[in-house]
Design a protein around this motif. Structure first.
Motif, PDB file in Angstrom:
ATOM      1  N   LYS A 467       0.801  -1.224   0.000  1.00 32.30           N
ATOM      2  CA  LYS A 467       0.000   0.000   0.000  1.00 32.30           C
ATOM      3  C   LYS A 467       0.837   1.279   0.000  1.00 32.30           C
ATOM      4  CE  LYS A 467      -3.957  -2.193   0.256  1.00 32.30           C
ATOM      5  NZ  LYS A 467      -4.877  -2.221  -0.915  1.00 32.30           N
ATOM      6  N   ASP A 468       2.119   1.185   0.354  1.00 39.75           N
ATOM      7  CA  ASP A 468       2.933   2.397   0.441  1.00 39.75           C
ATOM      8  C   ASP A 468       4.385   2.039   0.182  1.00 39.75           C
ATOM      9  OD1 ASP A 468       3.595   5.059   0.781  1.00 39.75           O
ATOM     10  OD2 ASP A 468       3.479   5.031   2.973  1.00 39.75           O
ATOM     11  N   MET A 469       5.105   2.989  -0.387  1.00 41.07           N
ATOM     12  CA  MET A 469       6.540   2.891  -0.611  1.00 41.07           C
ATOM     13  C   MET A 469       7.140   4.283  -0.449  1.00 41.07           C
ATOM     14  SD  MET A 469       6.567   0.563  -4.107  1.00 41.07           S
ATOM     15  CE  MET A 469       8.360   0.535  -4.259  1.00 41.07           C
ATOM     16  N   VAL A 470       8.432   4.359  -0.201  1.00 38.30           N
ATOM     17  CA  VAL A 470       9.108   5.653  -0.180  1.00 38.30           C
ATOM     18  C   VAL A 470       9.216   6.165  -1.608  1.00 38.30           C
ATOM     19  CG1 VAL A 470      11.247   6.877   0.340  1.00 38.30           C
ATOM     20  CG2 VAL A 470      10.396   5.136   1.915  1.00 38.30           C
ATOM     21  N   ARG A 471       8.784   7.411  -1.804  1.00 42.94           N
ATOM     22  CA  ARG A 471       8.833   8.060  -3.104  1.00 42.94           C
ATOM     23  C   ARG A 471       9.507   9.416  -2.962  1.00 42.94           C
ATOM     24  NH1 ARG A 471       2.532   6.887  -3.537  1.00 42.94           N
ATOM     25  NH2 ARG A 471       2.959   6.277  -1.387  1.00 42.94           N
ATOM     26  N   ILE A 472      10.392   9.731  -3.903  1.00 41.17           N
ATOM     27  CA  ILE A 472      11.185  10.961  -3.830  1.00 41.17           C
ATOM     28  C   ILE A 472      11.121  11.672  -5.175  1.00 41.17           C
ATOM     29  CG2 ILE A 472      13.500  11.926  -3.484  1.00 41.17           C
ATOM     30  CD1 ILE A 472      14.170   9.447  -1.816  1.00 41.17           C
ATOM     31  N   SER A 473      10.887  12.992  -5.147  1.00 42.44           N
ATOM     32  CA  SER A 473      10.886  13.769  -6.389  1.00 42.44           C
ATOM     33  C   SER A 473      11.080  15.247  -6.084  1.00 42.44           C
ATOM     34  CB  SER A 473       9.576  13.571  -7.153  1.00 42.44           C
ATOM     35  OG  SER A 473       8.531  14.307  -6.545  1.00 42.44           O
ATOM     36  N   ASP A 474      11.284  16.010  -7.157  1.00 46.83           N
ATOM     37  CA  ASP A 474      11.330  17.473  -7.034  1.00 46.83           C
ATOM     38  C   ASP A 474       9.974  18.086  -7.355  1.00 46.83           C
ATOM     39  OD1 ASP A 474      11.456  16.879  -9.742  1.00 46.83           O
ATOM     40  OD2 ASP A 474      13.462  17.717 -10.043  1.00 46.83           O
ATOM     41  N   ALA A 475       8.934  17.243  -7.390  1.00 53.66           N
ATOM     42  CA  ALA A 475       7.569  17.693  -7.658  1.00 53.66           C
ATOM     43  C   ALA A 475       6.850  18.054  -6.355  1.00 53.66           C
ATOM     44  CB  ALA A 475       6.806  16.595  -8.397  1.00 53.66           C
ATOM     45  N   ARG A 476       5.582  18.446  -6.506  1.00 54.71           N
ATOM     46  CA  ARG A 476       4.678  18.606  -5.374  1.00 54.71           C
ATOM     47  C   ARG A 476       3.696  17.435  -5.372  1.00 54.71           C
ATOM     48  NH1 ARG A 476       1.063  22.268  -5.806  1.00 54.71           N
ATOM     49  NH2 ARG A 476       1.185  22.352  -8.077  1.00 54.71           N
ATOM     50  N   MET A 477       2.841  17.379  -4.363  1.00 57.61           N
ATOM     51  CA  MET A 477       1.710  16.463  -4.411  1.00 57.61           C
ATOM     52  C   MET A 477       0.475  17.177  -3.888  1.00 57.61           C
ATOM     53  SD  MET A 477       1.916  13.604  -1.362  1.00 57.61           S
ATOM     54  CE  MET A 477       1.691  14.011   0.385  1.00 57.61           C
ATOM     55  N   SER A 478      -0.670  16.691  -4.299  1.00 53.60           N
ATOM     56  CA  SER A 478      -1.922  17.248  -3.814  1.00 53.60           C
ATOM     57  C   SER A 478      -1.996  17.120  -2.301  1.00 53.60           C
ATOM     58  CB  SER A 478      -3.099  16.509  -4.455  1.00 53.60           C
ATOM     59  OG  SER A 478      -4.305  16.838  -3.796  1.00 53.60           O
ATOM     60  N   GLY A 479      -2.552  18.137  -1.663  1.00 55.70           N
ATOM     61  CA  GLY A 479      -2.761  18.051  -0.220  1.00 55.70           C
ATOM     62  C   GLY A 479      -3.750  16.971   0.169  1.00 55.70           C
ATOM     63  N   THR A 480      -4.525  16.483  -0.807  1.00 58.32           N
ATOM     64  CA  THR A 480      -5.478  15.414  -0.523  1.00 58.32           C
ATOM     65  C   THR A 480      -4.823  14.039  -0.566  1.00 58.32           C
ATOM     66  OG1 THR A 480      -6.125  15.069  -2.844  1.00 58.32           O
ATOM     67  CG2 THR A 480      -7.289  16.784  -1.629  1.00 58.32           C
ATOM     68  N   ALA A 481      -3.554  13.984  -1.004  1.00 59.73           N
ATOM     69  CA  ALA A 481      -2.868  12.702  -1.181  1.00 59.73           C
ATOM     70  C   ALA A 481      -2.196  12.261   0.117  1.00 59.73           C
ATOM     71  CB  ALA A 481      -1.847  12.805  -2.309  1.00 59.73           C
ATOM     72  N   TYR A 482      -1.667  11.057   0.095  1.00 56.31           N
ATOM     73  CA  TYR A 482      -1.076  10.465   1.296  1.00 56.31           C
ATOM     74  C   TYR A 482       0.068   9.558   0.874  1.00 56.31           C
ATOM     75  CZ  TYR A 482      -4.043   6.768  -0.466  1.00 56.31           C
ATOM     76  OH  TYR A 482      -4.643   5.860  -1.293  1.00 56.31           O
ATOM     77  N   GLY A 483       0.823   9.086   1.860  1.00 52.59           N
ATOM     78  CA  GLY A 483       1.926   8.176   1.604  1.00 52.59           C
ATOM     79  C   GLY A 483       3.237   8.751   2.100  1.00 52.59           C
ATOM     80  N   THR A 484       4.267   7.899   2.072  1.00 55.15           N
ATOM     81  CA  THR A 484       5.604   8.299   2.512  1.00 55.15           C
ATOM     82  C   THR A 484       6.307   8.935   1.320  1.00 55.15           C
ATOM     83  OG1 THR A 484       5.537   6.376   3.978  1.00 55.15           O
ATOM     84  CG2 THR A 484       7.654   7.507   3.747  1.00 55.15           C
ATOM     85  N   VAL A 485       6.034  10.205   1.120  1.00 58.15           N
ATOM     86  CA  VAL A 485       6.417  10.893  -0.108  1.00 58.15           C
ATOM     87  C   VAL A 485       7.323  12.079   0.228  1.00 58.15           C
ATOM     88  CG1 VAL A 485       5.569  11.977  -2.205  1.00 58.15           C
ATOM     89  CG2 VAL A 485       4.178  10.238  -1.080  1.00 58.15           C
ATOM     90  N   VAL A 486       8.533  12.043  -0.302  1.00 59.15           N
ATOM     91  CA  VAL A 486       9.485  13.137  -0.151  1.00 59.15           C
ATOM     92  C   VAL A 486       9.333  14.051  -1.364  1.00 59.15           C
ATOM     93  CG1 VAL A 486      11.917  13.787   0.030  1.00 59.15           C
ATOM     94  CG2 VAL A 486      11.084  11.703   1.154  1.00 59.15           C
ATOM     95  N   LEU A 487       9.120  15.337  -1.116  1.00 60.45           N
ATOM     96  CA  LEU A 487       8.764  16.298  -2.158  1.00 60.45           C
ATOM     97  C   LEU A 487       9.680  17.518  -2.143  1.00 60.45           C
ATOM     98  CD1 LEU A 487       5.060  16.114  -1.091  1.00 60.45           C
ATOM     99  CD2 LEU A 487       5.812  15.309  -3.335  1.00 60.45           C
ATOM    100  N   HIS A 488       9.564  18.325  -3.196  1.00 56.33           N
ATOM    101  CA  HIS A 488      10.204  19.642  -3.271  1.00 56.33           C
ATOM    102  C   HIS A 488      11.720  19.551  -3.147  1.00 56.33           C
ATOM    103  CE1 HIS A 488       6.306  21.370  -1.155  1.00 56.33           C
ATOM    104  NE2 HIS A 488       6.020  20.540  -2.147  1.00 56.33           N
ATOM    105  N   VAL A 489      12.333  18.448  -3.581  1.00 58.56           N
ATOM    106  CA  VAL A 489      13.782  18.318  -3.483  1.00 58.56           C
ATOM    107  C   VAL A 489      14.441  19.503  -4.193  1.00 58.56           C
ATOM    108  CG1 VAL A 489      15.782  16.946  -4.172  1.00 58.56           C
ATOM    109  CG2 VAL A 489      13.740  15.801  -3.289  1.00 58.56           C
TER     110      VAL A 489
END
Length: 583
Positions: A467-489
């Motif tokens: 159901k979840d994994m670590v995700r990394i990007s220089d993007a954003r995500m919707s405030g309605t989203a969820y998960g172990t997400v690293v953003l705005h690198v």
């Protein structure tokens, strides 16, 4: 109470008994405006982001009418004007691309017109920061009225959250847990009234930020869009704007360093969107307040999340309002000594604490007591390391606790198109411990920094129950989203940031508690990889550069995520003075 101004701005246009005054008054009179409207009463602009292409804001014509009532009953002269409506739901590639454009529209409309104060009608995600940015650059009296959240979504007898339900149902569809008919059946039930997303997404977060900053009346953030009390608040806000014009209560007296520190603490308590980091930085930059990523750690750290709303929790904005709304949250924080600056001034002329000291709370499941929080520390984490030397962000309240300290091998996508091509490949070498990495989706690389950071998981893993994994990007995500997400690198890959050097199979370490994001290669290897890549100026996609127009302006002037993604030439407060024009 602030000192009254010596003279209203509008008097420069309508006050003189000369040729210019004659012409300004005469042109306005073609709308049927009588002489007594030009008797020196405050002229209050209604900055309206109404648009049928921005569904969240499509009911703003009615809200504007109630604002006008309030302005008129308080002895003001209401004038409504449109500005660019950058709604996230329909606008491609992302409304973030036009946030700065909308702010420029707002700034120039306010400065160039005979307006003594302004009511900012905001709703969908980027309209709230855009209007506050534009108004802050002019520094006139301004008050925010948001459109309010939608009613609870409904599906098969249960509540579903707008936005959040899409991510959940789509993952279930890819995993084979539901069919296409069941997936599509949720469309109508998810969005069944006017208003913004009913989860604690970016729209609701920024509405809460506007209230926590003191730029709106109490309860503005949570009243449902179709609740009659939303129109009462609109009328009261219109009346208050007239008083603010007479008092000279400008935004710079409200948007102080103290106000932003309050907002950071509140964002942790509500489980607010990571997008608030970028937007608050941009607003602060316009009014001249220094705000850094470290402030989110210094101020927010240790703040419990006490609002139990999707995507972090269970409930929706309707329940939040009925439970007491943001005033109840502020009171609980204040009584626990967790409100950094309770004496901060708000638009009604009273302090933040004066507004909420007796605020009731009606539901301890929705707004939890501090000794029974949704999460002990819900502050947005700032991550640094050789992969994000200028910072990245993660929202712990929406993450899987077990993944907040993790080490795994990278599965790399060079851009969003590459991700879409590769993620469904059954032969993709990926398992639950892998770290999904996506590049070139930052401010310049994917102009506008689209909300694609919450990458959907590989279907073959979804079918295994992952159901979840670590995700990394220089993007954003919707405030309605969820998960172990690293953003705005930051810096982003397209600006030559280290993210550009990550390769399949590299080991990456995430340590949320320590605020660390590390690519496990030597400094020499990292430098060599970056040197072998294209120069940053060449890293921006040729198609984006060739497109020209506003998009080219954006690429050439946008700042990085840690700087708020504003344009370099827009930072700062330019004031409301405008050269007089003689006809």
């Amino acid at each position: 109470m602030p000192d009254a101004p010596k003279k209203l701005r509008s008097a420069q246009w309508f006050g003189p008994a000369d040729k210019n005054g004659f012409m300004y008054r005469s042109w306005m009179k073609n709308q049927g405006i009588p002489d007594h409207e030009f008797d020196g009463r405050p002229i209050v602009g209604i900055c309206n982001t109404w648009s049928e292409l921005t569904p969240c804001n499509a009911h703003f014509r009615k809200i504007a009418e109630h604002v006008k009532r309030g302005i008129s009953e308080a002895g003001g002269f209401p004038v409504e004007f449109p500005v660019f409506s950058n709604g996230e739901s329909n606008l491609r590639p992302t409304a973030m691309l036009t946030r700065n454009l909308a702010s420029m529209d707002v700034e120039e409309a306010i400065r160039g017109n005979p307006i003594d104060a302004v009511v900012l009608l905001t709703g969908c995600d980027k309209t709230t920061p855009a209007l506050l940015m534009g108004a802050a650059s002019c520094d006139i009296p301004a008050i925010v009225v948001t459109g309010g959240p939608m009613l609870n979504g409904k599906l098969e007898g249960r509540d579903i959250g707008s936005g959040t339900a899409v991510w959940q149902l789509h993952e279930s569809l890819k995993a084979g847990e539901i069919g296409l008919h069941q997936f599509l059946a949720a469309e109508g039930g998810m969005s069944r009234s006017a208003g913004t997303c009913n989860t604690m997404g970016t729209a609701s977060t920024m509405a809460c930020m506007a209230e926590a900053l003191g730029t709106s009346l109490p309860h503005n953030a949570a009243i449902p869009a179709v609740d009659a009390r939303r129109y009462v608040l609109a009328q009261m806000s219109g009346a208050r704007a007239v008083a603010m014009a007479r008092e000279g209560l400008t935004l710079s007296k409200i948007l102080t360093r103290e106000a932003f520190e309050n907002a950071i603490r509140v964002n942790a308590a509500i489980g607010g969107s990571t997008n608030a980091v970028i937007h608050l930085k941009a607003i602060a930059g316009r009014i001249g307040v220094e705000l850094e990523l470290e402030d989110w750690t210094r101020i927010g750290r240790g703040t419990p999340t006490i609002v139990d709303l999707m995507p972090s929790g269970r409930f929706l904005m309707e329940e939040f309002y009925y439970a007491g709304g943001l005033p109840a949250v502020l009171r609980r924080l204040g009584e626990a000594g967790l409100l950094p600056h309770p004496d901060a001034l708000t638009v009604n002329g009273h302090s933040l604490w004066d507004n909420v000291r007796e605020a009731p709370s009606y539901n301890d499941e929705v707004i939890r007591p501090l000794d029974r929080p949704l999460m002990d520390d819900g502050s947005i984490r700032i991550l640094r390391g050789n992969l994000s030397p200028r910072g990245a962000v993660l929202k712990p309240s929406a993450a899987t606790p077990e993944l907040l300290q993790h080490r795994g091998r990278a599965v790399v996508f060079e851009d969003f198109d590459h991700y879409k091509q590769r993620i469904g490949d059954e032969s993709l070498e990926v398992d639950a411990s892998s770290v999904l990495v996506m590049k070139n989706c930052g401010p310049r690389g994917y102009p506008g920094m689209a909300e694609v950071g919450n990458m959907g998981l590989p279907p073959k893993l979804l079918r295994q129950g992952i159901k979840d994994m670590v995700r990394i990007s220089d993007a954003r995500m919707s405030g309605t989203a969820y998960g172990t997400v690293v953003l705005h690198v930051a810096p982003e890959a397209a600006a030559g940031g280290p993210l550009a050097a990550v390769r399949d199979g590299d080991w990456i370490e995430l340590d949320c508690e320590a605020g660390r994001l590390h690519l496990d290669i030597s400094d020499e290897e990292l430098a060599a990889r970056l040197a072998a890549l294209a120069a940053p100026a060449e890293a921006v996609p040729a198609a984006a550069k060739a497109r020209g127009g506003y998009q080219r302006l954006y690429i050439d002037h946008v700042l990085q995520a840690d700087e708020g993604c504003d344009f370099d030439f827009l930072v700062g407060c330019r004031g409301a003075e405008v050269p007089r024009h003689s006809h």
